[in-house]
Design an enzyme around this catalytic site. Structure first.
Site, PDB file in Angstrom:
ATOM      1  N   LYS A  43      -5.085  -4.614   3.745  1.00  0.00           N
ATOM      2  CA  LYS A  43      -5.716  -5.784   4.359  1.00  0.00           C
ATOM      3  C   LYS A  43      -5.793  -5.704   5.885  1.00  0.00           C
ATOM      4  O   LYS A  43      -6.467  -6.525   6.504  1.00  0.00           O
ATOM      5  CB  LYS A  43      -5.014  -7.072   3.916  1.00  0.00           C
TER       6      LYS A  43
HETATM    7  N1  PMP Z   1      -3.465  -5.389  -3.175  1.00  0.00           N
HETATM    8  C1  PMP Z   1      -2.772  -6.228  -2.407  1.00  0.00           C
HETATM    9  C2  PMP Z   1      -1.286  -6.047  -2.331  1.00  0.00           C
HETATM   10  C3  PMP Z   1      -3.415  -7.255  -1.711  1.00  0.00           C
HETATM   11  O1  PMP Z   1      -2.705  -8.109  -0.958  1.00  0.00           O
HETATM   12  C4  PMP Z   1      -4.817  -7.397  -1.849  1.00  0.00           C
HETATM   13  C5  PMP Z   1      -5.566  -8.482  -1.126  1.00  0.00           C
HETATM   14  N2  PMP Z   1      -5.137  -9.774  -1.292  1.00  0.00           N
HETATM   15  C6  PMP Z   1      -5.506  -6.512  -2.675  1.00  0.00           C
HETATM   16  C7  PMP Z   1      -4.800  -5.507  -3.317  1.00  0.00           C
HETATM   17  C8  PMP Z   1      -6.990  -6.656  -2.944  1.00  0.00           C
HETATM   18  O2  PMP Z   1      -7.811  -6.355  -1.888  1.00  0.00           O
HETATM   19  P1  PMP Z   1      -9.215  -7.082  -1.696  1.00  0.00           P
HETATM   20  O3  PMP Z   1      -8.934  -8.464  -1.149  1.00  0.00           O
HETATM   21  O4  PMP Z   1      -9.930  -6.224  -0.711  1.00  0.00           O
HETATM   22  O5  PMP Z   1      -9.918  -7.170  -3.004  1.00  0.00           O
END
Ligand code: PMP
Length: 330
Positions: A43
């Site tokens: 992120k």
């Molecule tokens: N893995 C973790 C640990 C996250 O915190 C997030 C985002 N909240 C994601 C995956 C998913 O990423 P995205 O928001 O880009 O879909």
């Protein structure tokens, strides 16, 4: 190497071969080591992309306030980069997320609002509270990671090209989705390079996206201990994704995978990374011995969830009895 900022250190993470999973499947299973970003997760990219867009549009002024609703990692990324750039940061986060993320946000000095989890339609949901707070506090900018196109765009501009450069022969991309930023931007870029790359959504229980990709219906069943992934609505960032298929991964399987990669690859990862690796492993088993290149993302570290994952009582209470050896036996 000397550097003046963390800002420039976001991205350009290595693509790591998971040697044992590759050996077991006869494929090449690769993980993009996003836990190496300055704020410790994938992120950080979204944080940098959204801060850049807000600075360029003029909405975020020097000394201004960044506001966001988040499961934690976006807030942590915004705090690392925002504090470094002299902004104030207000974060709205559900109160059931791992305590490590809460303590880290406090240590970074953010104005933290923990809110009771509730359905999205409820105005008390962290998403709506963040928006309302920004609307009523002059000088504040709501990042809106779910709908803000700068989120998927940074993955289109950085994550996708980095993967393609490191692994031009990529056959599969498999990723979980929270806001959809990672899968949205990365899949869009990779499909433009080679439409034969198969993109497979990896979805936890309790999320509606698996059924949506398979049957066109937004329907969720069950629940998951994963944090930051799975959602029951379609976001602008997710809509950018080009997806061929979906896999639904059970918590029990990702917990086994989490301890398998700890003990066999020397990697202690968070639950979304373990879920991504389960999907990659299942694709590897389905194409056993083919040597296919299967790429996923290692989103953050398991240390961020140590109070849960390394706590026998927590594992017991949630019905887990980790059996990492099962992965090798399959
Ligand atoms: N893995 C973790 C640990 C996250 O915190 C997030 C985002 N909240 C994601 C995956 C998913 O990423 P995205 O928001 O880009 O879909």
């Amino acid at each position: 190497m000397a550097t003046h900022s963390q800002w420039g250190q976001v991205g350009n993470t290595p693509l790591l071969l998971l040697r044992q999973l590759s050996h077991l499947t006869g494929c090449h299973i690769w993980g993009k080591a996003e836990y190496l970003n300055p704020g410790g997760s994938v992120k950080d990219r979204a944080a940098r992309g959204m801060i850049t867009a807000a600075e360029q549009s003029g909405s975020l002024q020097p000394g201004g306030r960044i506001v966001e609703g988040t499961a934690g990692n976006t807030g942590i990324g915004l705090a690392h980069l925002g504090v470094e750039r002299g902004y104030q940061v207000s974060i709205f986060m559900p109160n059931n997320q791992a305590n490590e993320k809460v303590e880290l946000l406090r240590a970074l000095g953010v104005d933290l609002h923990l809110v009771a989890p509730c359905p999205f339609r409820d105005s008390a949901h962290f998403y709506h509270q963040a928006r309302q707070f920004a609307e009523t506090h002059p000088g504040s900018v709501w990042m809106d990671q779910f709908e803000n196109p700068a989120n998927a765009q940074i993955h289109y501009e950085t994550t996708g090209p980095e993967i393609f450069q490191a692994c031009p022969q990529i056959d599969f991309l498999t990723l979980a989705s929270g806001t959809g930023g990672t899968i949205g931007g990365t899949s869009h870029f990779l499909k433009q390079q080679n439409p034969n790359i198969r993109v497979v959504l990896a979805d936890p229980q309790g999320s509606a996206l698996f059924r949506f990709v398979r049957e066109g219906e937004l329907k969720a069943e069950g629940s998951s201990i994963t944090e930051g992934i799975g959602i029951s609505r379609l976001t602008a960032n997710f809509k950018r994704a080009v997806i061929d298929d979906a896999l639904q991964i059970q918590d029990r399987d990702l917990i086994d995978m989490l301890f398998f990669v700890a003990q066999n690859e020397g990697l202690f990862l968070g639950t979304s990374s373990a879920l991504n690796l389960c999907a990659a492993w299942q694709l590897g088993l389905a194409h056993r011995g083919s040597g296919k290149n299967i790429v996923t993302v290692l989103c953050d570290s398991g240390t961020r969830y140590a109070s849960k994952l390394l706590n026998k009582d927590w594992l017991n209470q949630n019905g887990f009895n980790p059996n990492p050896g099962r992965i090798a036996e399959t």
